[in-house]
Design a protein around this motif. Structure first.
Motif, PDB file in Angstrom:
ATOM      1  N   LEU A  87      67.081  63.339  11.860  1.00 26.40           N
ATOM      2  CA  LEU A  87      67.393  62.225  13.423  1.00 26.40           C
ATOM      3  C   LEU A  87      67.130  60.775  11.906  1.00 26.40           C
ATOM      4  O   LEU A  87      68.116  60.051  12.013  1.00 26.40           O
ATOM      5  CB  LEU A  87      65.915  61.834  13.632  1.00 26.40           C
ATOM      6  N   ASP A  88      66.817  61.192  10.588  1.00 28.50           N
ATOM      7  CA  ASP A  88      66.788  59.786   9.376  1.00 28.50           C
ATOM      8  C   ASP A  88      68.340  60.367   8.920  1.00 28.50           C
ATOM      9  O   ASP A  88      69.300  59.239   9.294  1.00 28.50           O
ATOM     10  CB  ASP A  88      65.898  60.745   8.726  1.00 28.50           C
ATOM     11  N   LYS A  89      68.649  61.278   8.898  1.00 27.28           N
ATOM     12  CA  LYS A  89      70.015  60.679   8.690  1.00 27.28           C
ATOM     13  C   LYS A  89      71.100  59.905   8.912  1.00 27.28           C
ATOM     14  O   LYS A  89      72.113  59.230   9.452  1.00 27.28           O
ATOM     15  CB  LYS A  89      70.328  62.308   8.073  1.00 27.28           C
ATOM     16  N   SER A 127      58.520  68.385  10.906  1.00 28.96           N
ATOM     17  CA  SER A 127      58.730  67.236  10.471  1.00 28.96           C
ATOM     18  C   SER A 127      60.238  66.518   9.184  1.00 28.96           C
ATOM     19  O   SER A 127      60.879  67.247   9.766  1.00 28.96           O
ATOM     20  CB  SER A 127      57.681  67.524   8.634  1.00 28.96           C
ATOM     21  N   GLY A 128      60.025  65.981   8.715  1.00 28.87           N
ATOM     22  CA  GLY A 128      61.306  65.658   7.837  1.00 28.87           C
ATOM     23  C   GLY A 128      62.169  66.838   7.083  1.00 28.87           C
ATOM     24  O   GLY A 128      63.455  67.073   7.905  1.00 28.87           O
ATOM     25  N   GLY A 129      61.480  66.987   6.286  1.00 27.77           N
ATOM     26  CA  GLY A 129      62.270  68.352   5.992  1.00 27.77           C
ATOM     27  C   GLY A 129      62.213  70.090   6.068  1.00 27.77           C
ATOM     28  O   GLY A 129      62.156  71.294   6.151  1.00 27.77           O
ATOM     29  N   VAL A 185      65.481  56.313  16.440  1.00 25.18           N
ATOM     30  CA  VAL A 185      65.921  56.392  17.806  1.00 25.18           C
ATOM     31  C   VAL A 185      65.911  56.813  18.718  1.00 25.18           C
ATOM     32  O   VAL A 185      65.865  56.395  20.005  1.00 25.18           O
ATOM     33  CB  VAL A 185      66.792  58.095  16.501  1.00 25.18           C
ATOM     34  N   GLU A 186      64.423  57.790  18.643  1.00 22.09           N
ATOM     35  CA  GLU A 186      63.423  57.673  19.695  1.00 22.09           C
ATOM     36  C   GLU A 186      63.303  56.048  20.637  1.00 22.09           C
ATOM     37  O   GLU A 186      64.206  55.550  21.490  1.00 22.09           O
ATOM     38  CB  GLU A 186      62.466  57.320  19.519  1.00 22.09           C
ATOM     39  N   SER A 187      63.735  54.716  20.586  1.00 23.93           N
ATOM     40  CA  SER A 187      63.713  53.645  20.678  1.00 23.93           C
ATOM     41  C   SER A 187      64.837  52.795  21.969  1.00 23.93           C
ATOM     42  O   SER A 187      65.113  52.594  22.173  1.00 23.93           O
ATOM     43  CB  SER A 187      63.058  52.407  20.225  1.00 23.93           C
ATOM     44  N   CYS A 224      55.250  62.705  16.928  1.00 24.61           N
ATOM     45  CA  CYS A 224      55.359  61.144  17.420  1.00 24.61           C
ATOM     46  C   CYS A 224      55.729  60.922  18.874  1.00 24.61           C
ATOM     47  O   CYS A 224      55.535  59.877  19.705  1.00 24.61           O
ATOM     48  CB  CYS A 224      54.900  59.883  16.444  1.00 24.61           C
ATOM     49  N   ASN A 225      56.792  61.888  19.075  1.00 31.69           N
ATOM     50  CA  ASN A 225      58.393  61.169  19.587  1.00 31.69           C
ATOM     51  C   ASN A 225      57.763  62.029  21.192  1.00 31.69           C
ATOM     52  O   ASN A 225      57.215  63.209  21.524  1.00 31.69           O
ATOM     53  CB  ASN A 225      59.394  62.057  19.263  1.00 31.69           C
ATOM     54  N   GLY A 226      57.615  60.458  21.399  1.00 34.01           N
ATOM     55  CA  GLY A 226      56.961  60.532  22.956  1.00 34.01           C
ATOM     56  C   GLY A 226      58.054  62.016  24.023  1.00 34.01           C
ATOM     57  O   GLY A 226      57.850  62.425  25.458  1.00 34.01           O
ATOM     58  N   GLY A 272      53.256  67.305  12.776  1.00 32.73           N
ATOM     59  CA  GLY A 272      54.554  67.161  11.975  1.00 32.73           C
ATOM     60  C   GLY A 272      54.646  65.729  12.543  1.00 32.73           C
ATOM     61  O   GLY A 272      54.967  65.581  13.239  1.00 32.73           O
ATOM     62  N   GLY A 273      55.732  64.704  11.924  1.00 41.02           N
ATOM     63  CA  GLY A 273      55.509  63.287  12.041  1.00 41.02           C
ATOM     64  C   GLY A 273      56.796  63.260  13.221  1.00 41.02           C
ATOM     65  O   GLY A 273      56.365  62.147  14.067  1.00 41.02           O
ATOM     66  N   VAL A 274      58.228  64.386  13.762  1.00 39.87           N
ATOM     67  CA  VAL A 274      58.494  64.050  14.828  1.00 39.87           C
ATOM     68  C   VAL A 274      57.333  64.835  15.990  1.00 39.87           C
ATOM     69  O   VAL A 274      58.328  64.228  17.122  1.00 39.87           O
ATOM     70  CB  VAL A 274      59.368  64.848  14.483  1.00 39.87           C
ATOM     71  N   GLY A 285      64.535  57.298  10.481  1.00 36.56           N
ATOM     72  CA  GLY A 285      65.404  57.540  11.731  1.00 36.56           C
ATOM     73  C   GLY A 285      64.366  57.646  13.221  1.00 36.56           C
ATOM     74  O   GLY A 285      65.002  57.117  13.807  1.00 36.56           O
ATOM     75  N   GLY A 286      63.459  58.283  12.836  1.00 33.96           N
ATOM     76  CA  GLY A 286      62.965  59.077  14.344  1.00 33.96           C
ATOM     77  C   GLY A 286      62.213  58.373  15.459  1.00 33.96           C
ATOM     78  O   GLY A 286      63.161  58.174  16.277  1.00 33.96           O
ATOM     79  N   PRO A 287      61.767  57.114  15.081  1.00 35.00           N
ATOM     80  CA  PRO A 287      61.276  56.113  16.182  1.00 35.00           C
ATOM     81  C   PRO A 287      61.950  55.173  16.471  1.00 35.00           C
ATOM     82  O   PRO A 287      62.909  54.734  17.421  1.00 35.00           O
ATOM     83  CB  PRO A 287      60.326  55.614  15.033  1.00 35.00           C
TER      84      PRO A 287
END
Ligand code: AMP
Ligand code: MG
Length: 323
Positions: free
Chosen positions: A157-159, A128-130, A174-176, A254-256, A250-252, A170-172
């Motif tokens: 990824l966010d930073k 996740s984020g943290g 960076v992914e795209s 979601c990353n393909g 965790g949110g990450v 940032g995650g999505p």
């Protein structure tokens, strides 16, 4: 009912005893600049939790007085955010005369994954984020087999995204962009035993971009390198524990790209990967409600006097009486 407020998301979920998600209502703060300011996030949660409680009850069609218990994320997380959620939960539990349950946030990610996918004894890669942890149940506890020694993968990824002007989260993004990358650039690969570290990679990636490397190539390299590290430590945990199920949370999750790397690793060793639906991967109230229900049914009780939050509540400190 479960109340989540550990970081940027305020969320209220209601589940029944078959883990049907009757409601899962969320509101997240997304700062325009810089990271999450704990006080600002707590103010956001203070404004939103009461409406979310009513919205969840309405969505579920469950009057508040019919709830069995009120659960909340007692830690780990940002102090002011946790205290806001805890205050809401205590007030609700006291006013309705319902039991209060304090839930470990990381364990909740694992329990909701177990309840909503077919996995039984997984190794959880919680990204996740943290937080970034590899967690599995062993000898009566959820134990941490590996974790980040500095920042969480989502924070990396966010930073990075923020410092190169991409925006938040940032995650999505960076992914795209990574999908358009063509070259794998060298970044520090830091796996130490079962642990990982990301802050060196963050600095190096920002440097590469400053030196004129294309953003797409840097994003692609960041994903490849960071996710390879996570895949490696997850595989080591699977081997060590002799397990054949990996659960992402965790949110990450979601990353393909992360999914494809972990599922490929799993396949190569005759294991299987499981991912809960996106709304249950990110921080959410339903996972707190479900874990709270498991705890409540197993007889866990929490008095208001003992319900202080614990910012550094470790996964392996949880007494898993319900397993
Ligand atoms: P959480 O802390 O679990 O609520 O998840 C939030 C984190 O997930 C943030 O750091 C996001 O950047 C990250 N995130 C969300 N979607 C993606 C994605 N598709 N790829 C990578 N990271 C993501
Ligand atoms: Mg989380």
């Amino acid at each position: 009912m479960g109340i989540e407020s550990t970081a940027h998301t305020a969320s209220v979920g209601i589940v029944d005893n078959k883990c049907r998600i009757l409601a899962n209502e969320s509101s997240s703060i997304s700062p325009e600049k810089g990271g999450i300011h704990p006080r600002e996030a707590a103010n956001h949660h203070a404004e939103n939790l009461v409406p979310l409680v009513h919205q969840a009850a309405k969505k579920a069609g469950v009057p508040l007085r019919e709830l069995d218990a009120v659960a909340f994320a007692i830690g780990p997380g940002l102090g002011p955010c946790l205290r806001t959620g805890a205050t809401a939960a205590r007030a609700l539990a006291l006013s309705l005369d319902k039991p209060l349950v304090g839930v470990n946030h990381c364990v909740a990610h694992l329990e909701i994954g177990k309840a909503t996918t077919r996995c039984k004894e997984p190794v959880l890669l919680y990204v996740s984020g943290g937080n970034t942890q590899v967690i599995a149940f062993a000898e009566g506890r959820y134990r941490i087999f590996g974790e980040t020694l500095d920042i969480g993968i989502g924070n990396l990824l966010d930073k990075f995204a923020r410092s190169v002007g991409l925006g938040f989260p940032g995650g999505p993004l960076v992914e795209s962009l990574a999908g358009k990358g063509k070259r794998l650039l060298q970044l520090p690969y830091s796996v130490k035993g079962m642990d990982v570290a990301f802050s060196g990679m963050l600095t190096a990636a920002i440097e590469l971009h400053k030196k004129g490397e294309s953003l797409a190539d840097v994003c692609c390299s960041l994903q490849e390198t960071a996710f390879a590290m996570l895949t490696e430590v997850t595989e080591r945990a699977l081997a060590h524990l002799d397990r054949d199920e990996v659960l992402l949370g965790g949110g990450v999750a979601c990353n393909g790209k992360l999914r494809s790397m972990v599922s490929r690793m799993a396949k190569d060793r005759d294991a299987e990967m499981f991912v809960p639906e996106a709304s249950l991967c990110v921080d959410n109230g339903a996972m707190i409600a479900w874990t709270g229900l498991l705890m409540h049914k197993s007889g866990v009780r929490l008095e208001v006097e003992d319900s202080s939050v614990n910012q550094r509540f470790r996964t392996d400190q949880v007494d898993v009486s319900w397993a």
